[in-house]
Structures are given as structure tokens and as C-alpha cells.
Design a protein around this motif. Sequence first.
Motif, PDB file in Angstrom:
ATOM      1  N   TRP A  85      14.790 104.504  90.608  1.00 45.96           N
ATOM      2  CA  TRP A  85      15.749 104.242  89.543  1.00 45.96           C
ATOM      3  C   TRP A  85      17.161 104.172  90.121  1.00 45.96           C
ATOM      4  CZ3 TRP A  85      16.106 107.928  84.680  1.00 45.96           C
ATOM      5  CH2 TRP A  85      16.927 107.351  83.717  1.00 45.96           C
ATOM      6  N   ILE A  86      17.502 105.117  90.972  1.00 53.55           N
ATOM      7  CA  ILE A  86      18.832 105.136  91.606  1.00 53.55           C
ATOM      8  C   ILE A  86      19.006 103.906  92.493  1.00 53.55           C
ATOM      9  CG2 ILE A  86      20.260 106.363  93.290  1.00 53.55           C
ATOM     10  CD1 ILE A  86      19.061 108.991  92.087  1.00 53.55           C
ATOM     11  N   ILE A  87      17.994 103.568  93.293  1.00 53.39           N
ATOM     12  CA  ILE A  87      18.062 102.382  94.158  1.00 53.39           C
ATOM     13  C   ILE A  87      18.230 101.119  93.313  1.00 53.39           C
ATOM     14  CG2 ILE A  87      16.737 100.961  95.789  1.00 53.39           C
ATOM     15  CD1 ILE A  87      17.887 103.557  96.966  1.00 53.39           C
ATOM     16  N   PHE A  88      17.507 101.035  92.198  1.00 55.98           N
ATOM     17  CA  PHE A  88      17.609  99.885  91.298  1.00 55.98           C
ATOM     18  C   PHE A  88      19.037  99.748  90.766  1.00 55.98           C
ATOM     19  CE2 PHE A  88      17.590  98.462  86.847  1.00 55.98           C
ATOM     20  CZ  PHE A  88      17.142  97.164  87.013  1.00 55.98           C
ATOM     21  N   LEU A  89      19.611 100.856  90.286  1.00 55.81           N
ATOM     22  CA  LEU A  89      20.972 100.808  89.742  1.00 55.81           C
ATOM     23  C   LEU A  89      21.996 100.422  90.812  1.00 55.81           C
ATOM     24  CD1 LEU A  89      21.037 103.895  87.352  1.00 55.81           C
ATOM     25  CD2 LEU A  89      21.048 101.475  86.726  1.00 55.81           C
ATOM     26  N   LEU A  90      21.828 100.949  92.016  1.00 58.11           N
ATOM     27  CA  LEU A  90      22.776 100.615  93.084  1.00 58.11           C
ATOM     28  C   LEU A  90      22.658  99.153  93.503  1.00 58.11           C
ATOM     29  CD1 LEU A  90      22.624 103.865  95.245  1.00 58.11           C
ATOM     30  CD2 LEU A  90      24.449 103.127  93.696  1.00 58.11           C
ATOM     31  N   SER A  91      21.440  98.600  93.496  1.00 55.14           N
ATOM     32  CA  SER A  91      21.299  97.181  93.863  1.00 55.14           C
ATOM     33  C   SER A  91      21.885  96.277  92.781  1.00 55.14           C
ATOM     34  CB  SER A  91      19.844  96.833  94.139  1.00 55.14           C
ATOM     35  OG  SER A  91      19.085  96.837  92.956  1.00 55.14           O
ATOM     36  N   ILE A  92      21.709  96.647  91.514  1.00 57.78           N
ATOM     37  CA  ILE A  92      22.323  95.882  90.422  1.00 57.78           C
ATOM     38  C   ILE A  92      23.845  95.955  90.545  1.00 57.78           C
ATOM     39  CG2 ILE A  92      22.715  95.892  87.924  1.00 57.78           C
ATOM     40  CD1 ILE A  92      20.121  94.645  88.437  1.00 57.78           C
ATOM     41  N   LYS A  93      24.360  97.138  90.849  1.00 54.86           N
ATOM     42  CA  LYS A  93      25.812  97.316  91.003  1.00 54.86           C
ATOM     43  C   LYS A  93      26.343  96.417  92.112  1.00 54.86           C
ATOM     44  CE  LYS A  93      29.113 100.947  92.441  1.00 54.86           C
ATOM     45  NZ  LYS A  93      30.262 100.202  92.378  1.00 54.86           N
ATOM     46  N   LYS A  94      25.663  96.396  93.238  1.00 59.52           N
ATOM     47  CA  LYS A  94      26.102  95.571  94.368  1.00 59.52           C
ATOM     48  C   LYS A  94      26.092  94.089  93.995  1.00 59.52           C
ATOM     49  CE  LYS A  94      25.067  94.685  99.217  1.00 59.52           C
ATOM     50  NZ  LYS A  94      24.157  94.985 100.333  1.00 59.52           N
ATOM     51  N   SER A  95      25.047  93.669  93.308  1.00 59.47           N
ATOM     52  CA  SER A  95      24.936  92.272  92.895  1.00 59.47           C
ATOM     53  C   SER A  95      26.054  91.883  91.926  1.00 59.47           C
ATOM     54  CB  SER A  95      23.572  92.049  92.249  1.00 59.47           C
ATOM     55  OG  SER A  95      23.488  90.799  91.654  1.00 59.47           O
ATOM     56  N   ILE A  96      26.303  92.721  90.945  1.00 60.64           N
ATOM     57  CA  ILE A  96      27.340  92.421  89.950  1.00 60.64           C
ATOM     58  C   ILE A  96      28.723  92.433  90.600  1.00 60.64           C
ATOM     59  CG2 ILE A  96      28.490  93.277  87.872  1.00 60.64           C
ATOM     60  CD1 ILE A  96      25.716  94.101  86.856  1.00 60.64           C
ATOM     61  N   ASN A  97      28.974  93.400  91.484  1.00 61.42           N
ATOM     62  CA  ASN A  97      30.266  93.449  92.165  1.00 61.42           C
ATOM     63  C   ASN A  97      30.502  92.195  93.002  1.00 61.42           C
ATOM     64  OD1 ASN A  97      30.978  95.869  91.039  1.00 61.42           O
ATOM     65  ND2 ASN A  97      30.438  97.085  92.819  1.00 61.42           N
ATOM     66  N   LYS A  98      29.478  91.714  93.679  1.00 54.68           N
ATOM     67  CA  LYS A  98      29.611  90.501  94.498  1.00 54.68           C
ATOM     68  C   LYS A  98      29.913  89.296  93.603  1.00 54.68           C
ATOM     69  CE  LYS A  98      29.108  89.843  98.746  1.00 54.68           C
ATOM     70  NZ  LYS A  98      30.245  90.025  99.639  1.00 54.68           N
ATOM     71  N   ARG A  99      29.228  89.217  92.490  1.00 53.93           N
ATOM     72  CA  ARG A  99      29.467  88.102  91.557  1.00 53.93           C
ATOM     73  C   ARG A  99      30.856  88.196  90.929  1.00 53.93           C
ATOM     74  NH1 ARG A  99      23.540  88.693  89.173  1.00 53.93           N
ATOM     75  NH2 ARG A  99      22.464  87.557  90.798  1.00 53.93           N
ATOM     76  N   ASN A 100      31.299  89.412  90.618  1.00 54.21           N
ATOM     77  CA  ASN A 100      32.655  89.587  90.078  1.00 54.21           C
ATOM     78  C   ASN A 100      33.692  89.123  91.098  1.00 54.21           C
ATOM     79  OD1 ASN A 100      31.826  90.593  87.635  1.00 54.21           O
ATOM     80  ND2 ASN A 100      32.152  92.733  88.181  1.00 54.21           N
ATOM     81  N   GLU A 101      33.448  89.435  92.363  1.00 43.82           N
ATOM     82  CA  GLU A 101      34.361  89.017  93.427  1.00 43.82           C
ATOM     83  C   GLU A 101      34.436  87.487  93.499  1.00 43.82           C
ATOM     84  OE1 GLU A 101      33.980  89.141  98.195  1.00 43.82           O
ATOM     85  OE2 GLU A 101      33.726  91.073  97.197  1.00 43.82           O
ATOM     86  N   MET A 102      33.283  86.834  93.399  1.00 48.16           N
ATOM     87  CA  MET A 102      33.267  85.369  93.414  1.00 48.16           C
ATOM     88  C   MET A 102      33.985  84.807  92.193  1.00 48.16           C
ATOM     89  SD  MET A 102      29.356  84.761  94.733  1.00 48.16           S
ATOM     90  CE  MET A 102      29.352  83.048  94.269  1.00 48.16           C
ATOM     91  N   LEU A 103      33.770  85.440  91.055  1.00 46.47           N
ATOM     92  CA  LEU A 103      34.388  85.001  89.810  1.00 46.47           C
ATOM     93  C   LEU A 103      35.907  85.056  89.900  1.00 46.47           C
ATOM     94  CD1 LEU A 103      33.229  84.265  86.961  1.00 46.47           C
ATOM     95  CD2 LEU A 103      33.749  86.603  86.334  1.00 46.47           C
ATOM     96  N   LEU A 104      36.425  86.158  90.439  1.00 47.80           N
ATOM     97  CA  LEU A 104      37.876  86.294  90.585  1.00 47.80           C
ATOM     98  C   LEU A 104      38.437  85.251  91.546  1.00 47.80           C
ATOM     99  CD1 LEU A 104      38.161  90.185  90.711  1.00 47.80           C
ATOM    100  CD2 LEU A 104      38.731  88.671  88.807  1.00 47.80           C
TER     101      LEU A 104
END
Length: 170
Positions: free
Chosen positions: A91-110
Motif C-alpha cells: 500500500w505504501i509502495i503504491f502510494l509513493l509510486s502514484i505520488k512520483k507519477s503525479i509529481n512528474k506530470r505536474n512538472e511537465m504541466l508547469l
Amino acid sequence: MNPSLKDYLSQQSPHTTEERSIILEQYKILVESINHSNSVREQSHGFWMTINTAIIAGVSYIKESHTLPLEHKTSLLWTLIGLGTIFCYFWIIFLLSIKKSINKRNEMLLGMEAYLPIKIFNYIFEPSHDNKGGSLTLKELTVPVFFLLGYVFLGISLYNFTEEIVIPSR
């Protein structure tokens, strides 16, 4: 923003209307992708909570059961505690991988917003400085950590308080 992404975007500055419309389409796709990842993250909480609640209910039921032999009761309890610990880890690994993915996409978006007339996400993220860690709240990560601590506590109590169970070989 990642220096390589920033350099790439500065080299690729759109000059034509067609290039700007392509960026706008990619921007829309990226926003939809971020929204989908957020939805998956939010919907997954029910799955993880159900599994962990069922395991804890199983531990409780087995511990209080008087129909099982002590040897079977002990092995079942240790198995459930082990499974619960493993599920919390995933569960923790899943949440951290989702966080990393969303952060990378947010960076691209900005980065893409530099070429758009209205910079919505730059406006949202910059004042709060939330673009690095805002995709995963602390509460979301503390829930599996508390479950994990609960399993550790159950394991310690199972190991130390041996009135109703058989101690595994030390």
C-alpha cells in the motif's frame, strides 16, 4: 522543474499557431492523465482499507476462537499478521509510486504552461510552493503506516503474551 525538461522546452519554443495548438492538445491529455491518476489513488483507498480491516477482523476472530487447536491458532495468527504487514508495505509502495507519477506530470504541466496564455497551474502551485509534494497528503500515507504499526504491535503482543497461544520456537 527538471533542468533537462526546462532546456528541452526552451529549445522547442513554438512559433506557429499549429505548434501552439499541439501543445494545447498535449496539455489537455496531461491534465486528463493527472486527473485519472488522482481518481485511481482515491478509489484504491477502499480496496486497501477493506483488505486490512478484514485481516484485523480475522486476527480478532481467531484469537478469541475456542474451537481451534492452539497450534493452528498460532500459525493462523502469525500468517494473518504477516499478510497484513505485506499488504501495508505494498500500500505504501503504491502510494509513493502514484505520488512520483503525479509529481512528474505536474512538472511537465508547469513547463508546458510557459507557452499558454493563462498559466492556471502555475498560479495554483507557486503561491503555496505545493508543486513538489502536494499530490499526496500526509494523511494518505499515515493510514497504512498506522495499520503497519498495528500489525507490529499485534506481533509483539502475540509473541510476549502467551496465555492463549503456543510460542513459536525462539
